[in-house]
Design a protein around this motif. Structure first.
Motif, PDB file in Angstrom:
ATOM      1  N   GLY A 239       0.690  -0.736  -0.060  1.00 22.62           N
ATOM      2  CA  GLY A 239       0.231   0.139  -0.073  1.00 22.62           C
ATOM      3  C   GLY A 239       0.809   1.176   0.190  1.00 22.62           C
ATOM      4  N   VAL A 240       1.858   1.194   0.464  1.00 23.42           N
ATOM      5  CA  VAL A 240       2.977   2.513  -0.132  1.00 23.42           C
ATOM      6  C   VAL A 240       2.948   3.032  -1.443  1.00 23.42           C
ATOM      7  CG1 VAL A 240       5.020   2.938   0.310  1.00 23.42           C
ATOM      8  CG2 VAL A 240       3.912   1.569   1.819  1.00 23.42           C
ATOM      9  N   TYR A 241       3.391   2.528  -1.639  1.00 30.04           N
ATOM     10  CA  TYR A 241       3.430   3.370  -3.424  1.00 30.04           C
ATOM     11  C   TYR A 241       1.736   3.847  -4.013  1.00 30.04           C
ATOM     12  CZ  TYR A 241       3.319   3.618  -8.723  1.00 30.04           C
ATOM     13  OH  TYR A 241       3.819   4.776  -9.825  1.00 30.04           O
ATOM     14  N   GLU A 242       1.276   3.197  -3.365  1.00 32.04           N
ATOM     15  CA  GLU A 242      -0.536   3.543  -3.514  1.00 32.04           C
ATOM     16  C   GLU A 242      -0.979   5.146  -3.329  1.00 32.04           C
ATOM     17  OE1 GLU A 242       0.423  -0.639  -5.371  1.00 32.04           O
ATOM     18  OE2 GLU A 242       0.034   0.447  -3.226  1.00 32.04           O
ATOM     19  N   THR A 243      -0.334   4.622  -1.945  1.00 32.67           N
ATOM     20  CA  THR A 243      -0.892   5.353  -0.935  1.00 32.67           C
ATOM     21  C   THR A 243      -0.013   7.216  -1.412  1.00 32.67           C
ATOM     22  OG1 THR A 243      -1.554   4.359   0.983  1.00 32.67           O
ATOM     23  CG2 THR A 243      -1.122   6.550   1.120  1.00 32.67           C
ATOM     24  N   ILE A 244       1.462   6.810  -1.708  1.00 29.38           N
ATOM     25  CA  ILE A 244       2.094   8.151  -2.111  1.00 29.38           C
ATOM     26  C   ILE A 244       2.068   8.516  -3.307  1.00 29.38           C
ATOM     27  CG2 ILE A 244       4.623   8.742  -2.536  1.00 29.38           C
ATOM     28  CD1 ILE A 244       4.237   8.220   0.138  1.00 29.38           C
ATOM     29  N   ARG A 245       1.618   7.212  -4.127  1.00 30.09           N
ATOM     30  CA  ARG A 245       0.906   8.478  -5.678  1.00 30.09           C
ATOM     31  C   ARG A 245      -0.515   8.953  -5.291  1.00 30.09           C
ATOM     32  NH1 ARG A 245      -0.607   4.151  -9.543  1.00 30.09           N
ATOM     33  NH2 ARG A 245      -2.044   3.972  -8.803  1.00 30.09           N
ATOM     34  N   ALA A 246      -1.133   8.537  -4.289  1.00 32.83           N
ATOM     35  CA  ALA A 246      -2.297   8.992  -4.207  1.00 32.83           C
ATOM     36  C   ALA A 246      -2.471  10.316  -3.507  1.00 32.83           C
ATOM     37  CB  ALA A 246      -3.347   7.904  -3.422  1.00 32.83           C
ATOM     38  N   LEU A 247      -1.077  10.568  -2.200  1.00 34.56           N
ATOM     39  CA  LEU A 247      -1.345  12.014  -1.637  1.00 34.56           C
ATOM     40  C   LEU A 247      -0.378  12.789  -3.040  1.00 34.56           C
ATOM     41  CD1 LEU A 247       0.288  10.173   1.111  1.00 34.56           C
ATOM     42  CD2 LEU A 247      -1.482  11.695   1.164  1.00 34.56           C
TER      43      LEU A 247
ATOM     44  N   TYR B  39      -0.425  17.295  -2.154  1.00 33.84           N
ATOM     45  CA  TYR B  39       0.479  17.854  -1.029  1.00 33.84           C
ATOM     46  C   TYR B  39       1.514  17.393  -1.633  1.00 33.84           C
ATOM     47  CZ  TYR B  39      -3.747  16.235   2.000  1.00 33.84           C
ATOM     48  OH  TYR B  39      -4.665  15.941   2.540  1.00 33.84           O
ATOM     49  N   LYS B  40       2.495  18.399  -0.338  1.00 38.26           N
ATOM     50  CA  LYS B  40       4.111  18.384  -0.921  1.00 38.26           C
ATOM     51  C   LYS B  40       4.467  16.648   0.192  1.00 38.26           C
ATOM     52  CE  LYS B  40       3.834  23.723  -0.514  1.00 38.26           C
ATOM     53  NZ  LYS B  40       3.984  24.582   0.302  1.00 38.26           N
ATOM     54  N   LEU B  41       5.761  16.999  -0.754  1.00 40.71           N
ATOM     55  CA  LEU B  41       6.340  15.419   0.196  1.00 40.71           C
ATOM     56  C   LEU B  41       7.200  15.318  -0.034  1.00 40.71           C
ATOM     57  CD1 LEU B  41       4.290  13.262  -2.011  1.00 40.71           C
ATOM     58  CD2 LEU B  41       3.816  13.926   0.278  1.00 40.71           C
ATOM     59  N   GLY B  42       7.695  15.130   1.193  1.00 37.37           N
ATOM     60  CA  GLY B  42       9.422  15.409   1.165  1.00 37.37           C
ATOM     61  C   GLY B  42       9.948  14.539   2.445  1.00 37.37           C
TER      62      GLY B  42
ATOM     63  N   ASP C 215       9.482   9.674  -8.205  1.00 39.11           N
ATOM     64  CA  ASP C 215       8.941  10.371  -9.009  1.00 39.11           C
ATOM     65  C   ASP C 215       7.995  11.754  -7.986  1.00 39.11           C
ATOM     66  OD1 ASP C 215      10.163  10.029 -11.106  1.00 39.11           O
ATOM     67  OD2 ASP C 215       8.327   9.000 -11.863  1.00 39.11           O
ATOM     68  N   PHE C 216       8.130  11.073  -7.413  1.00 39.32           N
ATOM     69  CA  PHE C 216       6.799  11.739  -5.771  1.00 39.32           C
ATOM     70  C   PHE C 216       7.188  12.811  -4.300  1.00 39.32           C
ATOM     71  CE2 PHE C 216       4.826   7.198  -6.239  1.00 39.32           C
ATOM     72  CZ  PHE C 216       4.381   8.151  -7.929  1.00 39.32           C
ATOM     73  N   PHE C 217       8.064  12.623  -5.064  1.00 34.27           N
ATOM     74  CA  PHE C 217       9.172  13.764  -3.456  1.00 34.27           C
ATOM     75  C   PHE C 217       9.754  14.955  -4.089  1.00 34.27           C
ATOM     76  CE2 PHE C 217       7.970   9.733  -1.623  1.00 34.27           C
ATOM     77  CZ  PHE C 217       8.067   9.488  -0.904  1.00 34.27           C
ATOM     78  N   GLU C 218       9.366  15.623  -4.282  1.00 35.50           N
ATOM     79  CA  GLU C 218       9.721  16.988  -4.812  1.00 35.50           C
ATOM     80  C   GLU C 218      11.201  17.631  -3.192  1.00 35.50           C
ATOM     81  OE1 GLU C 218       7.161  20.690  -4.188  1.00 35.50           O
ATOM     82  OE2 GLU C 218       5.780  19.262  -3.628  1.00 35.50           O
ATOM     83  N   VAL C 219      11.223  16.504  -2.209  1.00 29.37           N
ATOM     84  CA  VAL C 219      12.509  17.493  -1.524  1.00 29.37           C
ATOM     85  C   VAL C 219      13.432  16.451  -0.820  1.00 29.37           C
ATOM     86  CG1 VAL C 219      13.515  18.340   0.305  1.00 29.37           C
ATOM     87  CG2 VAL C 219      11.940  19.321  -1.018  1.00 29.37           C
ATOM     88  N   ILE C 220      14.248  16.053  -0.520  1.00 23.27           N
ATOM     89  CA  ILE C 220      15.347  15.244  -0.133  1.00 23.27           C
ATOM     90  C   ILE C 220      16.421  15.524   1.205  1.00 23.27           C
ATOM     91  CG2 ILE C 220      16.560  12.903  -0.072  1.00 23.27           C
ATOM     92  CD1 ILE C 220      15.236  12.490  -2.883  1.00 23.27           C
TER      93      ILE C 220
END
Length: 217
Positions: A88-96, A101-104, A125-130
């Motif tokens: 469920g992690v990939y599906e949830t992160i993609r949905a967010l 949502y801003k994701l880091g 592809d989903f995270f703007e900031v690391i």
């Protein structure tokens, strides 16, 4: 529970990707080289979370860099074979991400291995900031990495949540002034995380979608 959440910061290991077996194997291989059969799996579990330098310094101050190099060599060599996904992690992160949502990522890993893990799990592809260990002076539970990620995302702590599997994640979020969520699938056990009183415990990463949709819960 306060302001609307716009920003979600995630730990990587043990939260978004299952690196537990890899980490334990890398510690075991390293420690067995120097101290054959001295360290059990239970001894190694507390080493998951803090920076490697802190862990190895507590074991042998003279060999910190040497032990880190040996650990990292094992970790990178075995990475792709041993890292697995959480349901469920990939599906949830993609949905967010699709919901805006801003994701880091806020992690105590070095950036090269972070990128390897994100690429393997197709999360890159989903995270703007690391914010990795390379980017800060003080690692979690110090608020510095969380605050740095929020600055880069142009977000304030009051509209953010820090999500992780370790007390370092919960305390870093609390110290920075964000909401916090612990993941029940932490290798250290749900009860361990509950002691640090995160605002939420996630049974499944998809719980985030429900919590964010109904923040009063």
């Amino acid at each position: 529970m306060g302001n609307k959440i716009t920003t979600l910061l995630f730990d990587l290991d043990g939260t978004l990707i299952n690196t537990n077996d890899l980490i334990i194997a890398s510690f075991t291989a390293t420690l067995n080289h120097y101290y054959p059969d001295k360290y059990t799996r239970e001894d190694i579990l507390p080493f998951i979370g803090p920076p490697l330098s802190d862990t190895f310094y507590s074991i042998d101050q003279e060999r910190v860099e040497e032990m880190i190099a040996r650990y990292r060599e094992h970790n990178i060599q075995n990475h792709d074979a041993m890292v697995t996904e959480y349901e469920g992690v990939y599906e949830t992160i993609r949905a967010l991400c699709e919901e805006g949502y801003k994701l880091g990522i806020v992690t105590t890993k070095k950036r090269d291995v972070v990128l390897k893990g994100l690429h393997l799990s197709k999360l890159d592809d989903f995270f703007e900031v690391i914010v990795s260990l390379d980017d800060v002076v003080r690692a979690k539970p110090d608020p510095e990495p969380v605050l740095k990620a929020l600055h880069l995302l142009n977000s304030s702590p009051s509209e953010a949540m820090m999500i992780g599997d370790n007390h370092h994640d919960v305390l870093a979020g609390k110290n920075a002034g964000t909401q916090t969520a612990g993941v029940a699938w932490t290798v250290k056990g749900r009860e361990y995380l509950e002691e640090f009183k995160p605002d939420y415990i996630l049974e499944h990463m998809g719980d985030l979608l429900r919590i964010l949709g109904d923040p009063g819960k």
